[in-house]
Design a protein around this motif. Structure first.
Motif, PDB file in Angstrom:
ATOM      1  N   LEU A  82       0.828  -1.212   0.000  1.00  0.00           N
ATOM      2  CA  LEU A  82       0.000   0.000   0.000  1.00  0.00           C
ATOM      3  C   LEU A  82       0.860   1.257   0.000  1.00  0.00           C
ATOM      4  O   LEU A  82       0.591   2.211  -0.751  1.00  0.00           O
ATOM      5  CB  LEU A  82      -0.921  -0.012   1.219  1.00  0.00           C
ATOM      6  CG  LEU A  82      -1.849   1.202   1.365  1.00  0.00           C
ATOM      7  CD1 LEU A  82      -2.832   1.275   0.199  1.00  0.00           C
ATOM      8  CD2 LEU A  82      -2.597   1.153   2.692  1.00  0.00           C
ATOM      9  N   LEU A  83       1.916   1.289   0.817  1.00  0.00           N
ATOM     10  CA  LEU A  83       2.770   2.481   0.887  1.00  0.00           C
ATOM     11  C   LEU A  83       3.482   2.738  -0.435  1.00  0.00           C
ATOM     12  O   LEU A  83       3.619   3.887  -0.861  1.00  0.00           O
ATOM     13  CB  LEU A  83       3.792   2.319   2.017  1.00  0.00           C
ATOM     14  CG  LEU A  83       3.230   2.335   3.444  1.00  0.00           C
ATOM     15  CD1 LEU A  83       4.327   2.064   4.457  1.00  0.00           C
ATOM     16  CD2 LEU A  83       2.541   3.658   3.745  1.00  0.00           C
ATOM     17  N   GLU A 101       8.081   2.074  11.925  1.00  0.00           N
ATOM     18  CA  GLU A 101       8.080   3.243  11.050  1.00  0.00           C
ATOM     19  C   GLU A 101       6.981   3.198  10.006  1.00  0.00           C
ATOM     20  O   GLU A 101       6.446   4.237   9.619  1.00  0.00           O
ATOM     21  CB  GLU A 101       9.435   3.373  10.352  1.00  0.00           C
ATOM     22  CG  GLU A 101      10.551   3.856  11.243  1.00  0.00           C
ATOM     23  CD  GLU A 101      11.836   4.098  10.466  1.00  0.00           C
ATOM     24  OE1 GLU A 101      11.911   5.104   9.737  1.00  0.00           O
ATOM     25  OE2 GLU A 101      12.756   3.284  10.588  1.00  0.00           O
ATOM     26  N   THR A 102       6.665   1.995   9.505  1.00  0.00           N
ATOM     27  CA  THR A 102       5.637   1.911   8.476  1.00  0.00           C
ATOM     28  C   THR A 102       4.281   2.344   9.020  1.00  0.00           C
ATOM     29  O   THR A 102       3.483   2.963   8.293  1.00  0.00           O
ATOM     30  CB  THR A 102       5.553   0.482   7.916  1.00  0.00           C
ATOM     31  OG1 THR A 102       5.356  -0.440   8.990  1.00  0.00           O
ATOM     32  CG2 THR A 102       6.815   0.115   7.164  1.00  0.00           C
ATOM     33  N   ALA A 103       4.007   2.040  10.281  1.00  0.00           N
ATOM     34  CA  ALA A 103       2.747   2.461  10.889  1.00  0.00           C
ATOM     35  C   ALA A 103       2.692   3.977  11.022  1.00  0.00           C
ATOM     36  O   ALA A 103       1.643   4.600  10.791  1.00  0.00           O
ATOM     37  CB  ALA A 103       2.573   1.795  12.255  1.00  0.00           C
ATOM     38  N   VAL A 104       3.811   4.595  11.390  1.00  0.00           N
ATOM     39  CA  VAL A 104       3.863   6.055  11.492  1.00  0.00           C
ATOM     40  C   VAL A 104       3.625   6.676  10.118  1.00  0.00           C
ATOM     41  O   VAL A 104       2.899   7.671   9.986  1.00  0.00           O
ATOM     42  CB  VAL A 104       5.213   6.517  12.068  1.00  0.00           C
ATOM     43  CG1 VAL A 104       5.299   8.038  12.087  1.00  0.00           C
ATOM     44  CG2 VAL A 104       5.411   5.961  13.476  1.00  0.00           C
ATOM     45  N   LEU A 105       4.206   6.086   9.084  1.00  0.00           N
ATOM     46  CA  LEU A 105       4.032   6.611   7.733  1.00  0.00           C
ATOM     47  C   LEU A 105       2.584   6.458   7.275  1.00  0.00           C
ATOM     48  O   LEU A 105       2.037   7.339   6.606  1.00  0.00           O
ATOM     49  CB  LEU A 105       4.980   5.893   6.775  1.00  0.00           C
ATOM     50  CG  LEU A 105       5.014   6.403   5.325  1.00  0.00           C
ATOM     51  CD1 LEU A 105       5.258   7.904   5.274  1.00  0.00           C
ATOM     52  CD2 LEU A 105       6.088   5.663   4.538  1.00  0.00           C
ATOM     53  N   GLN A 159      13.251   1.957   1.465  1.00  0.00           N
ATOM     54  CA  GLN A 159      14.143   1.617   2.577  1.00  0.00           C
ATOM     55  C   GLN A 159      13.399   0.758   3.595  1.00  0.00           C
ATOM     56  O   GLN A 159      13.928  -0.251   4.091  1.00  0.00           O
ATOM     57  CB  GLN A 159      14.646   2.894   3.251  1.00  0.00           C
ATOM     58  CG  GLN A 159      15.519   2.643   4.475  1.00  0.00           C
ATOM     59  CD  GLN A 159      15.721   3.886   5.313  1.00  0.00           C
ATOM     60  OE1 GLN A 159      15.059   4.894   5.101  1.00  0.00           O
ATOM     61  NE2 GLN A 159      16.627   3.813   6.261  1.00  0.00           N
ATOM     62  N   LEU A 160      12.165   1.123   3.899  1.00  0.00           N
ATOM     63  CA  LEU A 160      11.367   0.361   4.851  1.00  0.00           C
ATOM     64  C   LEU A 160      11.006  -1.008   4.292  1.00  0.00           C
ATOM     65  O   LEU A 160      11.048  -2.014   5.006  1.00  0.00           O
ATOM     66  CB  LEU A 160      10.098   1.141   5.205  1.00  0.00           C
ATOM     67  CG  LEU A 160      10.301   2.508   5.865  1.00  0.00           C
ATOM     68  CD1 LEU A 160       8.965   3.177   6.138  1.00  0.00           C
ATOM     69  CD2 LEU A 160      11.109   2.384   7.142  1.00  0.00           C
ATOM     70  N   VAL A 161      10.642  -1.063   3.011  1.00  0.00           N
ATOM     71  CA  VAL A 161      10.258  -2.338   2.396  1.00  0.00           C
ATOM     72  C   VAL A 161      11.422  -3.323   2.438  1.00  0.00           C
ATOM     73  O   VAL A 161      11.275  -4.481   2.841  1.00  0.00           O
ATOM     74  CB  VAL A 161       9.792  -2.123   0.944  1.00  0.00           C
ATOM     75  CG1 VAL A 161       9.630  -3.454   0.216  1.00  0.00           C
ATOM     76  CG2 VAL A 161       8.475  -1.352   0.915  1.00  0.00           C
ATOM     77  N   LEU A 162      12.591  -2.861   2.024  1.00  0.00           N
ATOM     78  CA  LEU A 162      13.751  -3.752   1.954  1.00  0.00           C
ATOM     79  C   LEU A 162      14.180  -4.243   3.334  1.00  0.00           C
ATOM     80  O   LEU A 162      14.719  -5.336   3.475  1.00  0.00           O
ATOM     81  CB  LEU A 162      14.918  -3.041   1.269  1.00  0.00           C
ATOM     82  CG  LEU A 162      14.713  -2.706  -0.213  1.00  0.00           C
ATOM     83  CD1 LEU A 162      15.882  -1.885  -0.735  1.00  0.00           C
ATOM     84  CD2 LEU A 162      14.537  -3.963  -1.048  1.00  0.00           C
ATOM     85  N   SER A 163      13.935  -3.439   4.351  1.00  0.00           N
ATOM     86  CA  SER A 163      14.394  -3.819   5.691  1.00  0.00           C
ATOM     87  C   SER A 163      13.375  -4.647   6.460  1.00  0.00           C
ATOM     88  O   SER A 163      13.718  -5.272   7.457  1.00  0.00           O
ATOM     89  CB  SER A 163      14.723  -2.561   6.508  1.00  0.00           C
ATOM     90  OG  SER A 163      13.555  -1.780   6.719  1.00  0.00           O
ATOM     91  N   ARG A 164      12.118  -4.683   5.987  1.00  0.00           N
ATOM     92  CA  ARG A 164      11.077  -5.326   6.771  1.00  0.00           C
ATOM     93  C   ARG A 164      10.413  -6.528   6.121  1.00  0.00           C
ATOM     94  O   ARG A 164       9.791  -7.312   6.813  1.00  0.00           O
ATOM     95  CB  ARG A 164       9.980  -4.299   7.112  1.00  0.00           C
ATOM     96  CG  ARG A 164      10.385  -3.396   8.260  1.00  0.00           C
ATOM     97  CD  ARG A 164       9.543  -2.138   8.319  1.00  0.00           C
ATOM     98  NE  ARG A 164       9.861  -1.371   9.507  1.00  0.00           N
ATOM     99  CZ  ARG A 164      10.963  -0.663   9.671  1.00  0.00           C
ATOM    100  NH1 ARG A 164      11.855  -0.626   8.704  1.00  0.00           N
ATOM    101  NH2 ARG A 164      11.193   0.007  10.787  1.00  0.00           N
TER     102      ARG A 164
END
Length: 755
Positions: A278-279, A364-368, A666-671
């Protein structure tokens, strides 16, 4: 791709799975209607993965060599489409769809990593003109549109159940891999960048888009667990346990990520994948191409027209638009007003979404996601603001900010921007001071009991500024913290003693820095030293701290002007440190603001001195505080000058994608357990290395040569702007300072005093 040297596979396949997989990557081309595809795709998923893990890398290299001739990637995608269409009514097709999605993801990942500037040609997403096809199949149709439509249709219309869980997981992983072409582009997206799958996703019908956004958010809210039969089958290990280290060579696989998480009940990997998809979708800059006819105005002849020119421009992202128009299933204000939105809408249980966000805001994804919702969806923002349990969201945000100061991260910025958006509402600012907290166990510097949420917010924001002042020196972070405090100031009610002390100490800290910079400038002038770069740097920094000091004085003035009787602890803290205000009484920028503080001090000091003479009450803190409370009843504000209330509001910069695309990936690759290791092909832009974004803003004292614009521009500011290029703050009214981001080679953050 044909130049890649051949890497032979190990001899003598030991299983049907290995044999079929080697045949798939070989030189022989199988027609799309061949029985070979049924045999390959009907293999048990565990068998396909475990028996091919040791040959996966070599197989990818051979596949890349031969795909231009065999067109097997396009054929796998077509079979994925057919399998999904069949799976809509027949669960027996799930295995074929799972395997097709897995195989496609494997080879997509390799091709994207090792692609050059001709990426789209490397994929060969079309069938050969002479390819024998089943009757009724159109050979020249767009394969990426075909497969994305089928994938999104399945996700949007089929519920997540134990028997569909794995397929949903594979399809979400497939979408992420297909959209990873963004990692080949620079930080500034261009119309010429090739993103076939994400562009295909943008081209879908709005009703399908709404159903996909709805499903992704429902997955995030409901957080479905891994089915138990995938972990255990009776007394034997299940699919995920048996895959073990065999799948570890392919870290992109959702199965592998599930194995390494050990079925941890505290997480839902399907929810994580759904949110990441979604992001990526909502933060994609959607380009639209059109033909513009250019006319030569120098000639009035009707024949003086140039040929049509293909131009590109941004258009509304339909996924972002669907998220912004989402409505609460429990209460739809527009429907009640009989002015319903035309067309399909995403309808969600806002209460469940609110609770889920509160539970997950440490991520972080929730904050975004929270930022995206409250910035773009006015209904959700209104819902948040009328909740009586605002601590559900605010407390984890403050805890994140409390812990984030130990390292400079973009998460810090996102939390501050969320708080800034919330603080724009007066009801929010009033509510947080009425909500009492029995304790704050994660705050270590001081034991906080029976403190208000508003007081805690002041403490954390001041702490962030103090830490930034000593360590990071990020102008943007300073300004955002002060902006939130300024919005809160007129509504402060019964601020705690500790929060009041910290707020006054903030003025002391900033004034100490200001005095050092002012002395440096005066010494330069007195000694008639020729100005150099360091002097210009100090002068720019002095201007910035002048603005900061004025904002803090405005904050204190607003508290005293609109809520002095309700804030005796603030008055006490000012009286206790009144000496720090005296040097600024005659300052041209601060004098009128300090004059109000002096008016308050004179009112209480004169009465305290008189009572001291008469009754000798002493100077204990408790008695002085009781004296302030008692005399506040007679305070009428006489002699106080009224100033226009400061109000800061958040505005997203037009080129916000330059921040959000690298940040989201960055978030996708790390999570999500994804692996993306770009090759060394020419023309590649390595924006995937977004870890540099976490270390920006550390060189505040070094000014960029030739980069000065307006007043107060320095390299730390530029670094902050580059890592946070999506944001600008607009202050209303603009009588103190304004911040704006511009683009001229580099992104520049400009601070200018308008007084």
């Amino acid at each position: 791709m044909g130049a890649v040297p051949s890497t032979p596979l190990p001899p003598s396949p030991t299983s049907p799975s290995e044999y079929l997989f080697e045949t798939l990557v070989g030189e022989k081309s199988f027609p799309i209607g061949s029985d070979f595809w049924q045999k390959l795709l009907l293999l048990p998923p565990i068998s396909l993965r475990s028996s091919t893990a040791h040959i996966l890398h070599a197989a990818c290299r051979l596949f890349a060599q031969n795909n231009s001739c065999t067109r097997h990637l396009a054929k796998v995608l077509i079979h994925l489409t057919w399998s999904l269409q069949e799976a809509m009514s027949n669960s027996g097709a799930y295995t074929k769809a799972v395997n097709a999605a897995y195989i496609s993801s494997v080879f997509f990942n390799y091709l994207i990593e090792n692609s050059g500037t001709e990426y789209i040609k490397d994929l060969c997403l079309s069938l050969d003109q002479n390819e024998p096809v089943p009757e009724g199949f159109v050979t020249d149709q767009n394969v990426e549109n075909l497969v994305l439509h089928s994938v999104l249709t399945f996700i949007g219309s089929v519920e997540v159940r134990p028997d569909t869980y794995l397929l949903h997981q594979e399809l979400l992983g497939f979408i992420l891999v297909g959209m990873a072409t963004q990692l080949l582009s620079g930080t500034s997206p261009r119309p010429i960048d090739v993103h076939p799958f994400i562009n295909a996703a943008m081209a879908q019908d709005i009703s399908l888009i709404c159903s996909v956004v709805h499903r992704l958010l429902l997955n995030y809210i409901e957080r479905p667990r891994v089915p138990s039969d995938m972990l255990t089958e009776g007394n034997q290990p299940g699919v995920l346990k048996r895959v073990g280290s065999a799948a570890a060579t392919f870290v992109l696989s959702p199965l592998n990520h599930l194995v390494h998480s050990g079925g941890d009940g505290s997480r839902s990997l399907l929810a994580d994948y759904s949110l990441n998809v979604l992001l990526v979708l909502i933060h994609y800059p959607n380009f639209l191409e059109s033909n513009d006819s250019l006319t030569d105005r120098s000639d009035d002849s009707p024949l003086s027209k140039s040929p049509s020119k293909l131009t590109s421009h941004f258009t509304i992202n339909p996924y972002y638009n669907a998220l912004n128009n989402a409505r609460d299933t429990e209460f739809d204000r527009l429907d009640v007003e009989q002015n319903a939105h035309s067309g399909p809408l995403v309808r969600l249980p806002f209460a469940s979404l609110f609770d889920t966000l509160g539970m997950c805001l440490s991520d972080e994804t929730a904050v975004l996601l929270l930022y995206s919702l409250i910035h773009g969806n006015s209904d959700f923002l209104e819902y948040v603001l009328v909740r009586t349990d605002l601590d559900t969201l605010v407390m984890p945000l403050l805890e994140t900010l409390y812990n984030a100061v130990k390292k400079m991260t973009n998460q810090m910025y996102m939390v501050l921007i969320v708080l800034l958006i919330l603080s724009q509402d007066s009801s929010f600012n009033a509510s947080i001071h009425k909500m009492m907290l029995p304790g704050v166990p994660w705050y270590k510097e001081q034991l906080l009991r029976q403190t208000s949420l508003g007081s805690l917010m002041v403490v954390i924001l001041v702490r962030t500024v103090n830490y930034n002042l000593s360590k990071l020196r990020d102008v943007y972070l300073h300004t955002t913290c002060l902006a939130v405090l300024a919005n809160m100031a007129p509504h402060v009610h019964r601020l705690s003693a500790y929060a009041s002390q910290r707020l006054v100490s903030l003025f002391y800290m900033l004034s100490h820095k200001y005095n050092k910079l002012a002395k440096f400038r005066e010494d330069k002038i007195h000694l008639a030293i020729e100005p150099d770069n360091s002097a210009e740097d100090k002068s720019a920094e002095l201007q910035i701290y002048t603005d900061f000091l004025r904002i803090v004085l405005e904050i204190l003035n607003a508290i005293l002007t609109y809520g002095l009787p309700q804030n005796p602890e603030v008055v006490y803290a000012i009286m206790h440190r009144q000496d720090v205000f005296q040097p600024f009484k005659n300052h041209p920028r601060f004098g009128e603001l300090v004059e109000n503080i002096c008016t308050v001090l004179n009112f209480f000091n004169s009465r305290l001195d008189a009572q001291n003479v008469v009754g000798g009450i002493g100077l204990s803190a408790e008695k002085v505080l009781q004296f302030i409370i008692s005399n506040s009843r007679s305070w009428r504000g006489e002699g106080m000058k009224m100033f226009t209330q400061l109000h800061f509001s958040y505005e997203q910069e037009s080129r916000h994608e330059e921040f959000f695309i690298p940040y989201v990936w960055q978030l996708v690759l790390s999570r999500c357990g994804m692996c993306f290791i770009p090759g060394q092909s020419a023309g590649r832009s390595n924006f995937a290395d977004t870890k540099q974004m976490d270390h920006q803003g550390e060189e505040f004292d070094k000014c960029k040569n030739g980069g000065m614009k307006g007043q107060g521009l320095c390299d730390g500011t530029i670094a902050a702007a580059i890592s946070w290029g999506s944001l600008s703050i607009v202050q209303i009214p603009p009588n103190i300072l304004w911040l704006m981001l511009e683009s001229s080679g580099d992104l520049l953050l400009v601070c200018r005093s308008l007084c």
